[in-house]
Design a protein around this motif. Structure first.
Motif, short mmCIF file in Angstrom:
data_model
loop_
_atom_site.label_atom_id
_atom_site.label_comp_id
_atom_site.label_asym_id
_atom_site.label_seq_id
_atom_site.Cartn_x
_atom_site.Cartn_y
_atom_site.Cartn_z
N GLY A 59 3.94 -53.53 38.70
CA GLY A 59 3.15 -52.35 38.40
C GLY A 59 2.44 -52.53 36.99
N CYS A 60 1.96 -53.85 36.87
CA CYS A 60 1.22 -54.27 35.64
C CYS A 60 0.06 -53.39 35.51
N VAL A 61 -0.31 -52.92 34.10
CA VAL A 61 -1.82 -52.44 34.03
C VAL A 61 -2.44 -53.14 32.64
N GLU A 62 -3.53 -53.74 32.62
CA GLU A 62 -4.00 -54.29 31.39
C GLU A 62 -4.94 -53.13 30.89
N TYR A 63 -4.89 -53.11 29.43
CA TYR A 63 -5.71 -52.15 28.65
C TYR A 63 -7.01 -53.08 28.19
N GLN A 64 -8.25 -52.34 28.55
CA GLN A 64 -9.36 -53.03 28.19
C GLN A 64 -9.86 -53.05 26.80
N ARG A 65 -10.44 -53.89 26.28
CA ARG A 65 -10.73 -53.74 24.63
C ARG A 65 -12.31 -53.59 24.80
N ASP A 66 -12.68 -52.61 23.44
CA ASP A 66 -14.06 -52.43 23.42
C ASP A 66 -14.78 -53.48 23.17
N PRO A 67 -16.07 -53.39 23.99
CA PRO A 67 -16.76 -54.72 23.84
C PRO A 67 -17.44 -55.14 22.47
N ASP A 68 -17.60 -54.00 21.56
CA ASP A 68 -18.13 -53.91 20.20
C ASP A 68 -17.28 -54.60 19.23
N ASP A 69 -15.94 -54.12 19.39
CA ASP A 69 -14.75 -54.42 18.52
C ASP A 69 -13.39 -54.90 19.39
N ASN A 70 -13.28 -56.09 19.26
CA ASN A 70 -12.41 -56.87 19.99
C ASN A 70 -10.78 -56.03 19.75
N PHE A 71 -10.83 -55.80 18.49
CA PHE A 71 -9.40 -55.33 17.89
C PHE A 71 -9.32 -53.85 18.27
N ARG A 72 -10.05 -53.12 19.09
CA ARG A 72 -9.93 -51.67 19.49
C ARG A 72 -9.64 -51.64 21.08
N VAL A 92 4.09 -60.58 21.63
CA VAL A 92 5.05 -59.32 21.13
C VAL A 92 5.59 -58.68 22.59
N ILE A 93 6.77 -58.52 22.47
CA ILE A 93 7.21 -57.90 23.76
C ILE A 93 8.02 -56.64 23.33
N CYS A 94 7.63 -55.34 23.59
CA CYS A 94 8.17 -54.08 23.26
C CYS A 94 8.36 -53.15 24.12
N PRO A 95 9.49 -52.31 23.96
CA PRO A 95 9.51 -51.31 25.01
C PRO A 95 8.34 -50.26 25.10
N ASP A 96 8.04 -49.75 26.06
CA ASP A 96 6.93 -48.83 26.25
C ASP A 96 7.25 -47.34 25.94
N ASP A 97 8.48 -46.98 25.86
CA ASP A 97 9.21 -45.73 25.52
C ASP A 97 9.33 -45.53 24.05
N GLY A 98 8.62 -44.38 23.49
CA GLY A 98 8.82 -44.32 21.83
C GLY A 98 7.71 -45.20 21.17
N MET A 99 6.70 -45.74 21.82
CA MET A 99 6.04 -46.62 21.21
C MET A 99 4.73 -45.94 20.91
N GLU A 100 4.36 -45.61 19.64
CA GLU A 100 3.05 -45.07 19.19
C GLU A 100 2.12 -45.86 18.30
N GLU A 101 0.79 -45.88 18.47
CA GLU A 101 0.01 -46.82 17.71
C GLU A 101 -0.36 -45.67 16.24
N ILE A 102 -0.11 -46.52 15.23
CA ILE A 102 -0.49 -45.98 13.84
C ILE A 102 -1.55 -46.26 13.08
N GLY A 103 -2.24 -45.63 12.26
CA GLY A 103 -3.14 -46.07 11.55
C GLY A 103 -3.04 -47.54 10.72
N ASN A 104 -4.27 -48.00 10.43
CA ASN A 104 -3.93 -49.15 9.70
C ASN A 104 -3.88 -48.91 8.02
N PRO A 105 -2.76 -49.08 7.36
CA PRO A 105 -2.59 -48.74 6.04
C PRO A 105 -3.46 -49.46 5.08
#
Length: 109
Positions: A59-72, A92-105
């Motif tokens: 059930g694999c899903v790939e997240y597409q990147r922004d063509p203007d910014d490859n880091f987004r 990196v391998i991490c569990p999907d449950d409890g994962m949230e994106e944080i801002g770059n400090p």
């Protein structure tokens, strides 16, 4: 000659098996997120792995990147289904449950 065979026999004791540095087996049949060399990201249900870090995701899903910014990442996804991920490209391998994106400090306002 008998002495050589005796020495060989005594030196072949069972050595304890080395544990893998990756402890991903506890995430079998659970959702994981994987990041690869080059920036690709996928998520799916972990179905198996080997000693080299290769993964089988269902059930694999790939997240597409922004063509203007490859880091987004964008909201667009691509359904891959069953995928085999080569261990040498996994970063990196991490569990999907409890994962949230944080801002770059480190980003200056």
């Amino acid at each position: 000659m008998a002495q050589q065979n005796k020495d060989l026999g005594s030196g072949s004791q069972a050595k304890p098996k080395k544990e893998s540095i990756l402890a991903v087996l506890k995430y079998l049949d659970k959702a994981v997120r994987v990041k690869f060399v080059g920036g690709r990201e996928v998520s799916g249900i972990l179905k198996g792995c080997d000693d080299l870090g290769s993964l089988v995701l269902d059930g694999c899903v790939e997240y597409q990147r922004d063509p203007d910014d490859n880091f987004r990442l964008t909201e667009d996804v691509r359904q891959l289904g069953l995928a085999v991920c080569r261990g040498t490209s996994v970063v990196v391998i991490c569990p999907d449950d409890g994962m949230e994106e944080i801002g770059n400090p480190f980003v200056q306002d």
